[in-house]
Every structure is written in structure tokens, then in C-alpha cells.
Design an enzyme around this catalytic site. Sequence first.
Site, PDB file in Angstrom:
ATOM      1  N   GLY A 140       0.833  -1.203   0.000  1.00 25.68           N
ATOM      2  CA  GLY A 140       0.000   0.000   0.000  1.00 25.68           C
ATOM      3  C   GLY A 140       0.860   1.242   0.000  1.00 25.68           C
ATOM      4  O   GLY A 140       1.951   1.253  -0.578  1.00 25.68           O
ATOM      5  N   CYS A 141       0.390   2.280   0.652  1.00 26.64           N
ATOM      6  CA  CYS A 141       1.116   3.552   0.692  1.00 26.64           C
ATOM      7  C   CYS A 141       2.535   3.370   1.216  1.00 26.64           C
ATOM      8  O   CYS A 141       2.742   2.866   2.321  1.00 26.64           O
ATOM      9  CB  CYS A 141       0.353   4.535   1.577  1.00 26.64           C
ATOM     10  SG  CYS A 141       1.215   6.098   1.831  1.00 26.64           S
TER      11      CYS A 141
END
Length: 276
Positions: free
Chosen positions: A110-111
Site C-alpha cells: 500500500g502507501c
Amino acid sequence: MAHTMFASSFVSGSHRLVSQSHSSSSRASAVRGRVPRRMQCRASQEPPPEKKVTRRNIVNVLYFGAGAYLTYDLVQDLGLSVGDNALPVPEYEGIKGVGSIYKVAAFAGGCFWCMEPAFDKLGAGVIGTISGYTGGPEANPTYIQVAGKETHHREAVQVVYDPKLISYEQLLDGFWRSVDPTQADGQFVDLGPQYSTAVYCYDDAQLKAATQSKASLQASGIFGAGKPIVTDIIDASSLPYWPAEKYHQNYYVNRALRYKLYRGLSGRDEFIQSVW
């Protein structure tokens, strides 16, 4: 007739008195309006009244400064970085000894702002973490392109580590404990294939270890019985890794307040705490 002459004389005399009175008043006003030269000099030498700094002034300055800073920061968060912040960092952030002393691993969780601290906190064996992009054929991708689904890349973190101090299996364990490997459409609030999870393996040993680790995690049922782990295990031996712009490196340190706000609202920590 006498009354008329008297009235005329009276009006005439009154007019003269009014005129004289007006003239005297004008002269008095003129005299009162004059300021002696000495007094004029003194007046010109007197300092201007001192300006007081009020609480409102201070608040206004702070509010304007904070607003300008946050606006500038937000613009860069969206990928509109300028100057050095817009340039990708060097390979491995310039760390020497990669290949001879240190090894490299790569993970997509993810981020990438949230994935750097996941590995940095594992200890001295982690030499460095580099946010970047990998998985797609596009060369020199930018944050705006990847976040906007204009490429086939994922946001990822490359980990430079000392195998004498930390094993690849320990890195895998740190990865699993930082993500939701059952979420197929991204990670938490960040949705899209560019935020989906993956383990990028640079050699056969990493590929074997990652595959076995995923199978063991699936068998444990820790994420729920029958809930599949959808994290991709990818042979990345021929995949280039593109370091992200300088602005995104060590974001959780350099922009701690904004990072904590984002992470606190993402739901990542609540999920991790509920599982582990």
C-alpha cells in the site's frame, strides 16, 4: 418717519457690530491657528506613537504562516513537487556495499509512507529503506502517474539489509504484520492495483522463502478461516526498481505530523492491532 429713521439707523449699527464681531472672530481664529516656530520644530521632532504587538497580530501571523506551509505541503503530497523534491533519489539512496556486504528485498504494502517505518523499526540489520515504484514496464514513473493508474507499477519499498544481522524471513514477518494480505483492491483507504500487496523476490532463495511464508500464514488461519491471502509473490530478478521522488523518502520522519494524521485515519493500525 422718526421710527423709520431710527429703525434704519439701528439696523445699520447692528450690521456694523456684526461685521466687526465677525472680523474680530476671524482674527482670533487666525491667531489661535498659528503655531510658533519653536513649537513647530518640537512637534516635528517628536517620535511617532509606538505600535503595540497584540495577541491578534501574533495569531494572524501564525495562522497565515501555517496555512501557507500546509498548502505547500499538500500540493507536494499530491505529487506536484518542485526543485530537488521532484527528483528521484539515487539507487539505494547512495548506500555503498549493496551486493557485496548488503542484500536487497522489495515489498509492496500500500502507501509507501507507511511501509518504510515497518522495516526501519526491525533493528540495526536494516540499513536503509527506499520508497519507489516497481512491477510495470514503464520507465521513470512519477508519483502522479502511478497514483493516477497511468502505469502498471505498484508503490513499494526496497529494503537494504545486512544478512548477518537480520534474515530475509524476519523481513517477511515484519511485512505480514504491517499489511492486510487478504485485501485484493488495495490497502485500507488506498484503493487500486497500485496499492495492492506483493513480495518482489530478487533470487530463488527469496522466492522460495516468500512462497513458503505465504503458505504457512494461510494455513494458520490468523486472518480468518477460509479467507484467502491474495498477496502476489513475484520473481523480480529482471524487474527494475524506480526510486520515488525525494519528497516521499522518510516521509514519516520529515513530515511527522501529516504522516500521523494520515495513518491515524487510514485504519491500518486498528487492523494490525485486531489481528496481532
